[in-house]
Design an enzyme around this catalytic site. Structure first.
Site, PDB file in Angstrom:
ATOM      1  N   ASP A 105       0.850  -1.191   0.000  1.00  0.00           N
ATOM      2  CA  ASP A 105       0.000   0.000   0.000  1.00  0.00           C
ATOM      3  C   ASP A 105       0.893   1.251   0.000  1.00  0.00           C
ATOM      4  OD1 ASP A 105      -2.888   0.966   0.335  1.00  0.00           O
ATOM      5  OD2 ASP A 105      -1.989   1.847   2.135  1.00  0.00           O
TER       6      ASP A 105
ATOM      7  N   TYR B 155      -2.559  10.167   3.618  1.00  0.00           N
ATOM      8  CA  TYR B 155      -3.608  10.849   2.842  1.00  0.00           C
ATOM      9  C   TYR B 155      -3.424  12.354   2.712  1.00  0.00           C
ATOM     10  CZ  TYR B 155      -5.537   6.269   3.322  1.00  0.00           C
ATOM     11  OH  TYR B 155      -5.690   4.912   3.269  1.00  0.00           O
TER      12      TYR B 155
ATOM     13  N   HIS C  93      -6.740  -6.386  -2.283  1.00  0.00           N
ATOM     14  CA  HIS C  93      -5.744  -5.414  -1.841  1.00  0.00           C
ATOM     15  C   HIS C  93      -4.889  -5.963  -0.696  1.00  0.00           C
ATOM     16  CE1 HIS C  93      -4.011  -1.451  -1.623  1.00  0.00           C
ATOM     17  NE2 HIS C  93      -4.353  -1.309  -0.353  1.00  0.00           N
TER      18      HIS C  93
END
Length: 312
Positions: free
Chosen positions: A103, A230, A290
């Site tokens: 990720d 983020y 994922h």
């Protein structure tokens, strides 16, 4: 799992929680987790590489899990994480390492390679390919309710997550991110509302696993995790050359929702990353999500061990 040891190592004024197994000083593997993952997400891979004769090291980033938070979580950066890993290797006396990352940890790992190529023997990433330091517009072509757009907005995810306990937040994200579709909320809906409380966990993710994750995020909360990645995606880096000379492997699940990002699927399938990573190999796992390293640990472990053996 019982063989994995845990310690706290001070780097850059903070104590990082580090999980470790294996004693080979000359053959080390450093694991970089993503979100909502933590050191625990590498449990299967750590044991496998240690049995193959490698030293496996999996830290929690600053502000994640049992590691100390930065003094101001809202100011955490990718650069902090990279600096912590560099210092961690120095403290452990490791001159060169294989990096295995998942990720957003892929961005941490590849930036580390670009900034410190002499310290890296090879790099394996899962779920995310190499991107140059200046990222493409990941939100382009996706609606306002795209989860990354929502979590980038200060305060919104905090309010959304704050309605629930950390264990439930992790549960919801694992369910959402294991689906093949990009998580998108309606205009008057929050991301946590996309999962019904009656939805079962993925078959490969147990209640014990969830309890372990929940306990770690109970300690750390989500402040640092929302800032990095983020709210730090456009961070600027002083990278001398955008080229990775080290051997590299990308492992993708065919049902990973990230492939459906407008900027991602074509980039991965066309091997565009080879412009920057000439020695890159890409492997797809047909039913992989994922969380492919937890979903299909045996397949992922075999790919990783073959890579390590080839390039050691």
């Amino acid at each position: 799992m019982d063989q994995i040891q845990h310690k706290f190592i001070e780097v850059n004024g903070l104590k990082l929680h580090v999980a470790e197994i294996g004693e080979n000083e000359s053959k080390a593997v450093l694991f970089c987790h993503g979100f909502p993952e933590i050191w625990y997400s590498w449990r299967h891979q750590m044991v496998a590489v240690a049995k193959a004769g490698y030293r496996a090291i999996a830290p929690d980033y600053r502000g994640y899990g049992l590691s100390d938070p930065p003094s101001v979580p809202q100011e955490a950066t990718y650069s902090d994480f990279i600096s912590d890993l560099y210092s961690l290797l120095d403290v452990l006396g490791i001159s060169k390492v294989f990096l295995i990352a998942k990720d957003f940890g892929a961005r941490v790992a590849y930036l580390f390679v670009l900034l410190h190529p002499e310290r890296v023997a090879g790099v394996v990433t899962l779920g995310i390919p190499f991107f140059p330091p200046v990222l493409p517009p990941l939100k382009e072509g996706l609606p306002e309710g795209f989860y990354m757009a929502r979590w980038e907005e200060p305060g919104r995810a905090e309010a959304d997550f704050g309605r629930l306990d950390p264990k439930t937040v992790v549960r919801n994200i694992y369910i959402l991110f294991s689906r093949p579709d990009v998580p998108v909320a309606e205009k008057n809906q929050e991301i946590m509302d996309l999962v019904d409380s009656s939805t079962p966990l993925p078959s490969w993710f147990t209640e014990e696993d969830l309890a372990n994750y929940g306990a770690l995020y109970e300690k750390s909360g989500f402040q640092t995790a929302l800032k990095v990645p983020y709210r730090s995606l456009q961070e600027v880096f002083n990278v001398p050359e955008v080229k990775v000379d080290a051997p590299a492997l990308l492992i993708m699940g065919e049902k990973d929702y990230c492939i459906k990002f407008p900027s991602m699927g074509g980039y991965i399938r066309s091997d565009q990353a080879k412009m920057f990573v000439p020695r890159l190999e890409t492997v797809f796992i047909p039913e992989g999500s994922h969380f492919v390293q937890e979903q299909f640990p045996d397949q992922v472990n075999e790919l990783i061990l073959n890579f390590l053996k080839t390039h050691s």
